[in-house]
Design an enzyme around this catalytic site. Sequence first.
Site, PDB file in Angstrom:
ATOM      1  N   ASP A  40       1.080  -1.436  -0.369  1.00 26.92           N
ATOM      2  CA  ASP A  40      -0.168  -0.236  -0.001  1.00 26.92           C
ATOM      3  C   ASP A  40       0.787   1.668  -0.333  1.00 26.92           C
ATOM      4  O   ASP A  40       1.603   1.638   0.481  1.00 26.92           O
ATOM      5  CB  ASP A  40      -1.020   0.329   1.136  1.00 26.92           C
ATOM      6  CG  ASP A  40      -1.981   1.349   1.040  1.00 26.92           C
ATOM      7  OD1 ASP A  40      -2.056   1.514  -0.267  1.00 26.92           O
ATOM      8  OD2 ASP A  40      -2.799   1.471   2.699  1.00 26.92           O
ATOM      9  N   GLU A  52      -0.692   3.920  -0.098  1.00 28.34           N
ATOM     10  CA  GLU A  52      -2.449   5.296  -0.044  1.00 28.34           C
ATOM     11  C   GLU A  52      -2.596   5.379   0.746  1.00 28.34           C
ATOM     12  O   GLU A  52      -1.608   5.311   2.376  1.00 28.34           O
ATOM     13  CB  GLU A  52      -3.104   4.670  -1.139  1.00 28.34           C
ATOM     14  CG  GLU A  52      -4.158   5.705  -1.045  1.00 28.34           C
ATOM     15  CD  GLU A  52      -5.800   5.469  -1.336  1.00 28.34           C
ATOM     16  OE1 GLU A  52      -6.385   6.211  -1.078  1.00 28.34           O
ATOM     17  OE2 GLU A  52      -6.209   3.705  -0.983  1.00 28.34           O
ATOM     18  N   ARG A 109      -1.458  -1.133  -4.488  1.00 31.05           N
ATOM     19  CA  ARG A 109      -2.214   0.478  -4.469  1.00 31.05           C
ATOM     20  C   ARG A 109      -1.275   1.855  -4.580  1.00 31.05           C
ATOM     21  O   ARG A 109      -0.279   2.006  -3.588  1.00 31.05           O
ATOM     22  CB  ARG A 109      -2.388  -0.231  -2.932  1.00 31.05           C
ATOM     23  CG  ARG A 109      -3.999   0.859  -3.376  1.00 31.05           C
ATOM     24  CD  ARG A 109      -4.735   0.745  -1.912  1.00 31.05           C
ATOM     25  NE  ARG A 109      -4.627   1.249  -0.712  1.00 31.05           N
ATOM     26  CZ  ARG A 109      -5.970   0.937   0.324  1.00 31.05           C
ATOM     27  NH1 ARG A 109      -7.170   0.816   0.532  1.00 31.05           N
ATOM     28  NH2 ARG A 109      -5.770   0.772   1.736  1.00 31.05           N
ATOM     29  N   GLU A 144     -15.164   2.552  -3.091  1.00 31.18           N
ATOM     30  CA  GLU A 144     -15.679   2.972  -1.482  1.00 31.18           C
ATOM     31  C   GLU A 144     -15.891   4.234  -1.867  1.00 31.18           C
ATOM     32  O   GLU A 144     -16.023   5.123  -0.796  1.00 31.18           O
ATOM     33  CB  GLU A 144     -14.275   3.063  -0.557  1.00 31.18           C
ATOM     34  CG  GLU A 144     -12.955   3.856  -2.075  1.00 31.18           C
ATOM     35  CD  GLU A 144     -11.278   3.149  -1.395  1.00 31.18           C
ATOM     36  OE1 GLU A 144     -11.666   2.919  -0.532  1.00 31.18           O
ATOM     37  OE2 GLU A 144     -11.121   3.737  -2.284  1.00 31.18           O
ATOM     38  N   ASP A 186     -14.544   3.918   3.976  1.00 28.66           N
ATOM     39  CA  ASP A 186     -14.304   4.912   3.367  1.00 28.66           C
ATOM     40  C   ASP A 186     -15.937   4.907   2.120  1.00 28.66           C
ATOM     41  O   ASP A 186     -16.105   6.175   2.245  1.00 28.66           O
ATOM     42  CB  ASP A 186     -13.039   4.579   2.252  1.00 28.66           C
ATOM     43  CG  ASP A 186     -11.862   5.933   2.170  1.00 28.66           C
ATOM     44  OD1 ASP A 186     -12.027   6.684   2.254  1.00 28.66           O
ATOM     45  OD2 ASP A 186     -10.515   4.552   2.270  1.00 28.66           O
ATOM     46  N   ASP A 201      -7.052   3.436   9.795  1.00 28.40           N
ATOM     47  CA  ASP A 201      -5.864   3.929   8.885  1.00 28.40           C
ATOM     48  C   ASP A 201      -6.514   4.764   8.315  1.00 28.40           C
ATOM     49  O   ASP A 201      -7.758   5.503   9.201  1.00 28.40           O
ATOM     50  CB  ASP A 201      -5.563   3.264   7.638  1.00 28.40           C
ATOM     51  CG  ASP A 201      -7.188   2.813   6.976  1.00 28.40           C
ATOM     52  OD1 ASP A 201      -7.581   2.911   7.109  1.00 28.40           O
ATOM     53  OD2 ASP A 201      -7.038   2.066   6.004  1.00 28.40           O
TER      54      ASP A 201
END
Length: 722
Positions: free
Chosen positions: A270, A272, A338, A432, A460, A632
């Site tokens: 990730d 992000e 990602r 999302e 999200d 997160d």
Amino acid sequence: MNLPMTKECQIQQGFCQFVNTEVLPLVGLNVEQFWGDFTQLVTELTPINQALLDTRAKMQQQIDQFHASHRSFNAEQYRHFLSEIGYLTAEGEDFCIETENVDEEIANIAGPQLVVPIKNARFALNAANARWGSLYDALYGTDVIAQSEPGMKAGKKYNPARGKHVIAYAKDFLDRVFPLDQGSHHDVESYTIYFNSLLAHFPDGTHTGLKQPCQFVGASDPEREPTSILLKNNGLHVEIIINRQGKIGKHDLAHIDDINIESAVSTIMDLEDSIAAVDGDDKVDAYRNWLGLMTGSLSASFEKNGVTQIRRLEGDKSYNGRSGEDYNLHGRSLLMIRNVGHLMTSDLMTLDNGEQAPEGIIDAVITALIAAIEIKNPEQCRMKNSRAGSIYIVKPKMHGPEEVAFSCELFDRVERMLGLEPNTIKIGIMDEERRTSLNLKECIRAAKSRVFFINTGFLDRTGDEIHTSMQAGPFLPKQELKHQTWIDAYEKNNVSTGLNTGFAGKAQIGKGMWAMPDEMAQMMEQKTAHLEAGATTAWVPSPTAATLHALHYLEIDVKQQQQRLSANNEDYKRGMLNIPLMAQENELTEQDVIRELENNIQGILGYVVRWIEMGVGCSKVPDINNTALMEDRATLRISSQHIANWLKHGICTSNQVNDVLEQMAATVDAQNQGTSGYLPMTPNTDTSHAFQCAKALIFQGAEQPNGYTEPLLHEYRLQAKR
């Protein structure tokens, strides 16, 4: 210091040096040609990227105006309005995706998926190596085997009583998934391989085979007493380790020393939501770890019990197949990357007008460039990631078909720039955002030649639900949102749309994260729902959780579930457009409001203080009840948007929010006592970057683009770094 590379762009020196000296030589691309093509791509696509962001803002303004002037409206009126402004697009004819060259881990193997911050090399290696996990360790170290009963606690020394329950649980699992034709694995004295079959021998001299002999697929040392036995069900493997001298094996009737479970079949590295990367130095660190994973050179050292240990990528596994052939298995999780979304920019590249380049465009070029090493120059890679020759990029936070189409155009340009075959870069669409959910079929159509993944995520998606309908009225308390019509329709629509567009056997349909990494017993009870819903993968917070969740996939045949669901053509839009508002604005007591604020604000502060002061983008954060939650940016988005919505509609006051902020800052400081590198927010909250960021996220939440937290987090993290 910036290094002017072209007339149109300035490239940060550290970034330029990293690409020129560490990456390009491994791909065989000319330096001047690469930067010239890169600059042209950024220059040409940046205005399109900005136009898409402008469309988001314009649509949000139109929706705000609608709600401000329509305090009551019916579903048909609302749907017509959304179609009129282009938020809802007309659905075209039915189709099936055309994605080719997809690895088995995506197309045909249903199993757990990890998401890990790539900026942390040790975590990244742990996740990559989580393809296989010890069932004994996973059971012994978690609450799946209860520790509350007398004599069952897991201490520093091995507890034989607890170990006995672990072994019993594991053999019960073998009996359910790999049943013997007669008898039980509990009573087996030894296992042998005879004429390509597995035989289980009992103390009374009798023996039996598996009820389904084909579940036995391989072994190590099959001609003597095997040292390992390989079984397979629903596409996943289980390895029984036999060792007469092993710590566990020497006390076990059948000398089973452990049972290894094929666990995290795929992992998203990730860039992000789970990392705090706010400048060029942070990004280069993350890119360098991706490079190490792709070449197989990444390592990480750490101290454990006073001893320095080094973690590296695991090698592949090899067995004798049941017919004597080589039977080779991947030793690592299939790795995806990602990228960031369309919103943020980066100081890695500065355009001639002084503006930073879109970070998502830079991510696409650099992550694909690094992943292309194993395609263009495989001898530079110690091990292989994609056997199908594909690059898997998960693209988050896209709003509607136009933004998906733009990402595909970007990937097409990157392929041409790097000399890759068309559709080498596959796209994962994270479902999302509300506009994507409502137009999912058309989003998939826009990527039908390269889509490999869709998934859902409550956090999200809820954050966007609140922000989109910010002016419509006050939203229900956060916990109640999970039980409303819209979320059920959203989850079902995702699977139904994926199946009806031909995902079965070609692409993943995923579900969201289990957010309580220490509550594995609950996970084992509840997470079967994701498989029963037809999802081929679901996110887990740790390698241990992956091993335990894999048991679900070994027991439940997701392909059968999908076949059962595939005939469903229900239109879920009506349900998704049911905005989960309070029936009355005064239905909560003051105590209810304060309790909700305390829960939300404690979570916000607990996450933000680590992000801002320590640069930790994902961690276990204790909630108000001291339950560790995996947090997160998605959790931050929903909590900050929820309070912003209540402030706007008078459910709470600014004074209440400020009072709770001060109280919870003290609570969070106390929870983090003794944490290395932690900077307390109290007593001087006015000078705490973390506290001021949390406050801004709440009081400026309604004005943030789509309710995203990144702009404010980056701003305050940069202040803290300076």
